[in-house]
Every structure is written in structure tokens, then in C-alpha cells.
Design a protein around this motif. Structure first.
Motif, mmCIF file in Angstrom:
data_model
loop_
_atom_site.group_PDB
_atom_site.id
_atom_site.type_symbol
_atom_site.label_atom_id
_atom_site.label_comp_id
_atom_site.label_asym_id
_atom_site.label_seq_id
_atom_site.Cartn_x
_atom_site.Cartn_y
_atom_site.Cartn_z
ATOM 1 N N LEU A 37 42.874 -41.063 -6.513
ATOM 2 C CA LEU A 37 43.547 -39.767 -6.633
ATOM 3 C C LEU A 37 45.037 -39.957 -6.944
ATOM 4 O O LEU A 37 45.621 -39.193 -7.718
ATOM 5 C CB LEU A 37 43.371 -38.967 -5.339
ATOM 6 C CG LEU A 37 41.936 -38.461 -5.100
ATOM 7 C CD1 LEU A 37 41.763 -38.051 -3.633
ATOM 8 C CD2 LEU A 37 41.610 -37.292 -6.019
ATOM 9 N N PHE A 222 42.652 -34.221 1.617
ATOM 10 C CA PHE A 222 42.257 -33.767 0.276
ATOM 11 C C PHE A 222 40.891 -33.103 0.404
ATOM 12 O O PHE A 222 39.939 -33.725 0.856
ATOM 13 C CB PHE A 222 42.198 -34.938 -0.705
ATOM 14 C CG PHE A 222 42.285 -34.506 -2.134
ATOM 15 C CD1 PHE A 222 43.502 -34.406 -2.771
ATOM 16 C CD2 PHE A 222 41.130 -34.159 -2.833
ATOM 17 C CE1 PHE A 222 43.589 -33.982 -4.087
ATOM 18 C CE2 PHE A 222 41.210 -33.721 -4.157
ATOM 19 C CZ PHE A 222 42.442 -33.641 -4.781
ATOM 20 N N VAL A 226 37.907 -29.251 -3.682
ATOM 21 C CA VAL A 226 38.708 -29.453 -4.900
ATOM 22 C C VAL A 226 38.007 -30.448 -5.821
ATOM 23 O O VAL A 226 38.000 -30.283 -7.052
ATOM 24 C CB VAL A 226 40.132 -29.919 -4.526
ATOM 25 C CG1 VAL A 226 40.901 -30.388 -5.754
ATOM 26 C CG2 VAL A 226 40.888 -28.786 -3.841
ATOM 27 N N ASP A 230 37.606 -28.471 -9.129
ATOM 28 C CA ASP A 230 38.708 -28.645 -10.084
ATOM 29 C C ASP A 230 38.572 -29.883 -10.986
ATOM 30 O O ASP A 230 39.375 -30.072 -11.898
ATOM 31 C CB ASP A 230 40.042 -28.701 -9.325
ATOM 32 C CG ASP A 230 40.331 -27.388 -8.614
ATOM 33 O OD1 ASP A 230 39.682 -26.365 -8.960
ATOM 34 O OD2 ASP A 230 41.177 -27.368 -7.714
ATOM 35 N N ASP A 252 36.530 -34.521 3.545
ATOM 36 C CA ASP A 252 37.951 -34.383 3.216
ATOM 37 C C ASP A 252 38.642 -35.673 3.627
ATOM 38 O O ASP A 252 38.484 -36.116 4.768
ATOM 39 C CB ASP A 252 38.569 -33.198 3.966
ATOM 40 C CG ASP A 252 37.900 -31.870 3.622
ATOM 41 O OD1 ASP A 252 37.149 -31.817 2.631
ATOM 42 O OD2 ASP A 252 38.128 -30.893 4.348
ATOM 43 N N THR A 255 45.431 -38.148 2.486
ATOM 44 C CA THR A 255 46.134 -38.286 1.202
ATOM 45 C C THR A 255 47.190 -39.394 1.227
ATOM 46 O O THR A 255 48.185 -39.302 0.518
ATOM 47 C CB THR A 255 46.828 -36.953 0.843
ATOM 48 O OG1 THR A 255 47.642 -36.548 1.966
ATOM 49 C CG2 THR A 255 45.814 -35.876 0.529
ATOM 50 N N LEU A 312 50.548 -30.505 0.049
ATOM 51 C CA LEU A 312 49.118 -30.718 -0.203
ATOM 52 C C LEU A 312 48.684 -29.990 -1.472
ATOM 53 O O LEU A 312 47.942 -30.547 -2.292
ATOM 54 C CB LEU A 312 48.288 -30.247 0.995
ATOM 55 C CG LEU A 312 46.770 -30.381 0.827
ATOM 56 C CD1 LEU A 312 46.359 -31.828 0.557
ATOM 57 C CD2 LEU A 312 46.033 -29.859 2.066
ATOM 58 N N GLU A 313 49.188 -28.774 -1.655
ATOM 59 C CA GLU A 313 48.797 -28.037 -2.861
ATOM 60 C C GLU A 313 49.280 -28.745 -4.120
ATOM 61 O O GLU A 313 48.550 -28.833 -5.116
ATOM 62 C CB GLU A 313 49.343 -26.604 -2.818
ATOM 63 C CG GLU A 313 48.885 -25.799 -4.022
ATOM 64 C CD GLU A 313 49.196 -24.320 -3.914
ATOM 65 O OE1 GLU A 313 50.258 -23.995 -3.370
ATOM 66 O OE2 GLU A 313 48.374 -23.515 -4.381
ATOM 67 N N GLU A 316 46.928 -31.627 -4.800
ATOM 68 C CA GLU A 316 45.630 -31.156 -5.319
ATOM 69 C C GLU A 316 45.749 -30.790 -6.800
ATOM 70 O O GLU A 316 44.907 -31.183 -7.619
ATOM 71 C CB GLU A 316 45.169 -29.918 -4.540
ATOM 72 C CG GLU A 316 44.796 -30.190 -3.097
ATOM 73 C CD GLU A 316 44.533 -28.901 -2.317
ATOM 74 O OE1 GLU A 316 44.446 -27.813 -2.944
ATOM 75 O OE2 GLU A 316 44.411 -28.973 -1.081
ATOM 76 N N SER A 320 44.084 -33.149 -10.030
ATOM 77 C CA SER A 320 42.966 -32.569 -10.777
ATOM 78 C C SER A 320 43.384 -32.050 -12.159
ATOM 79 O O SER A 320 42.588 -31.427 -12.850
ATOM 80 C CB SER A 320 42.342 -31.436 -9.971
ATOM 81 O OG SER A 320 43.285 -30.404 -9.725
#
Ligand SMILES: [Ca+2]
Length: 327
Positions: A37, A222, A226, A230, A252, A255, A312-313, A316, A320
Motif C-alpha cells: 500500500l 486500512f 476500501v 476503490d 483491516d 498503516t 487515514l483518509e 486511503e 487507491s
């Protein structure tokens, strides 16, 4: 006066944004899915003109790690990125489905699903040589190194040749490490698996270090949702494939490595706060201790409740983001 300062600030920011940060990503790809990621995030940030991945080097001593990184780079349209592999370190040599399953996946006609240059990790050049070459080619004071695995490659880099320490001092702006634990006195995986190298880098690295401790990524998970939603813009996605191959869905995952990558490219993004300066030492079991010192080279990330939602947003969205989204 205030207006002049504001204009100068905005000009400074514009100049900063126009110069992508050269990034070296040093990873133990295969030991956990956050490395995949984090690499996806760096590709998104490069597509946005914020960074340039100049090399990826591997500290997991398994041949599929370099192959998987190469197929991810190829997926994002950057098959030319040099991938260097650690040789004969013996650190985490075990196989891992998250890297091997995507690398071996074939379609109904028997063709590899994910194109790549490297047929095998044995074809990847040795990591230290890749690091020396990458640093030499970049401007002085420009390079950010993101180390999200063990310190094997960077310790070997410092010891590689007489001029290596001076080269690092001259070229590297900052080393950002996912390493250590600054909330609890517990051994941390990246430090514990190669304590000698971690201790050496923490002691001898000739420039600033920012550490994202275990507790930072552990506080932001994470979402499996998602991954399912995504990354579905393409039937076969090497990041989603790795995520599904790593553990039984849905899960989940922390991260950890994403936090280091995000800070590395957007240090002024307000996603984290920094500790006071100091030095960090590692004991034989892989516990880190922070010693406050105004002249110290190390700082570690902290984060508050409000920052967590936005940070976090951002991770994400970046992880993606489809290839070439801004072209
Ligand atoms: Ca990692």
C-alpha cells in the motif's frame, strides 16, 4: 508587511510543489501488506508531481520481493525504476503469498496476469550498488529515503566504501523510518529482525532521521472495504491481489509503512506532529529508547485524534488512486 510575507510564502510553496521529491523506497516487501500500500501511495504521489521514485531496494531476503515490486512498478507505468535486492542477509527469507501469488497468477490462456521485467529476484542487482548509483545521480541535499523494513541495506551502504558516508551526508535530505516504538518499551519488528543494522544506522547516519513508531500506524487501520471498493477499477489489481493473498478477507490492517511514505513526501501536510529532537538507541531485543537532546538528529512522529481522521483518509485516497490519474 503581512501581505509581502504571505506572497513570499505562497511563492515558496509553489516552488516547492513544482519540484518533485526524489524518493528511495527501502522495503521488506512480503512480510506485511502495508509495504504494498505504501508503494502504491508513492506512485500516486509521483502521478501528482509531488515525488519521483528513483529506486526501490529490498531487505526481505526472498526472490519474490523484487519480482512483486517490479510488477507493481510496471502496473503504474514505471517499469524503468531500478529495483535492488539484498543478497545473503538471511533476514526473513521465508516465502510469502502476498508477493508470490500475484507474481505467479496466470489467466485462462496461461499468460502472466501482471507484466514485469524481472523473471526472478536473482536478476535484481544488489541493493547497495543500486543505492550508491541512485544517490550519486541526484542533486545535493535532495533525496528522501523511506525505510519501511530492516536497516540491512542502509547499514551496508554506510560501510560499502570510504566515501559512502560523505555521499549520504551530501545527497540525503532526510531518512524517514518506520521503526521503533515510542509509546511502550516493546521490541518492534523492523528493529528486532536486524538489530545490529538498526543500531548502526541510528548511531552513524550522518543526517536527520524521522521515525514513525509502531504506535502511529497501529492507530489507523486500512479498511478492507476500501480494498474491495476503490481498487475495483481494474479486474486484476496487484495491490488488492496482495492484500487478499496476505490474510483471509475481510481484515483491516495497520498503516505502519503508509505513515512513513506520507510524511516523507508531505512533511508539511499537517498529518502528524514531531517530537522534540533527540537520539534513538536500540537494545539487543529491538526495543527503542528516545533520549531528548537539542542537538540530536532524530525526531519521531506523534498524532492526535483530529489528525487521525484526515491522515487515514489521505492514505486511503492515495493508495487507491489509479495509475496516471492526473495525465
Ligand atoms: Ca514493512
Amino acid at each position: 508587511m503581512f501581505r509581502i510575507v504571505a506572497i513570499a510564502l505562497s511563492l515558496g510553496l509553489a516552488i516547492h510543489a513544482a519540484t518533485p521529491v526524489p524518493v528511495i523506497f527501502d522495503t521488506d516487501m512480503g512480510n506485511d501488506v502495508d509495504d504494498a500500500l505504501a508503494l502504491a501511495m508513492l506512485h500516486a504521489l509521483e502521478s501528482r508531481g509531488e515525488c519521483r521514485i528513483v529506486a526501490v531496494t529490498v531487505t526481505k531476503d526472498n526472490p519474490w520481493a523484487a519480482v512483486y515490486i517490479d510488477l507493481v512498478n510496471t502496473f503504474y507505468g514505471r517499469a524503468y525504476i531500478p529495483v535492488g535486492a539484498v543478497k545473503a542477509s538471511g533476514v526473513t527469507p521465508e516465502d510469502s503469498r502476498m508477493i508470490q501469488a500475484p507474481a505467479e497468477r496466470k489467466d485462462a490462456a496461461g499468460r502472466l496476469v501482471y507484466l514485469r521485467r524481472l523473471a526472478s529476484g536473482a536478476e535484481a542487482p544488489e541493493a547497495t550498488a543500486v543505492l550508491l548509483r541512485a544517490l550519486a545521480a541526484e542533486a545535493d541535499g535532495s533525496v528522501t529515503i523511506v525505510q519501511v523494513g530492516f536497516s540491512t541495506n542502509l547499514a551496508r551502504l554506510l560501510a560499502s566504501e570510504p566515501e559512502a558516508v560523505e555521499l549520504v551526508r551530501r545527497k540525503v535530505k532526510v531518512l524517514v523510518m518506520m521503526a521503533g516504538n515510542f509509546a511502550e518499551p516493546k521490541p518492534e519488528f523492523n528493529v528486532a529482525k536486524d538489530v545490529a543494522s538498526a543500531a548502526r544506522v541510528l548511531r552513524d547516519w550522518p543526517g536527520p532521521i524521522v521515525l514513525s513508531g509502531f504506535e502511529i500506524g497501529n492507530s489507523m487501520l486500512f479498511p478492507a472495504a476500501v480494498i474491495e471498493r476503490d481498487f475495483a477499477y481494474v479486474e486484476n489489481h496487484p495491490i488488492a491481489d496482495a492484500y487478499r493473498s496476505y490474510m483471509k478477507m475481510p481484515y483491516d490492517r495497520p498503516t505502519w509503512d503508509l505513515t512513513a511514505a506520507l510524511y516523507a513526501v508531505r512533511p508539511d501536510g499537517g498529518y502528524f506532529n514531531l517530537s522534540a529532537p533527540g537520539d534513538v538507541t536500540a537494545d539487543a531485543e529491538g526495543r527503542t529508547v528516545f533520549h531528548a537532546d537539542p542537538a540530536g538528529r532524530c525526531r519521531y512522529l506523534t498524532i492526535d485524534t483530529e489528525q487521525r481522521v484526515r491522515t487515514l483518509e489521505a492514505m486511503e485516497l492515495l493508495a487507491s488512486q489509479p495509475p496516471d490519474a492526473r495525465r
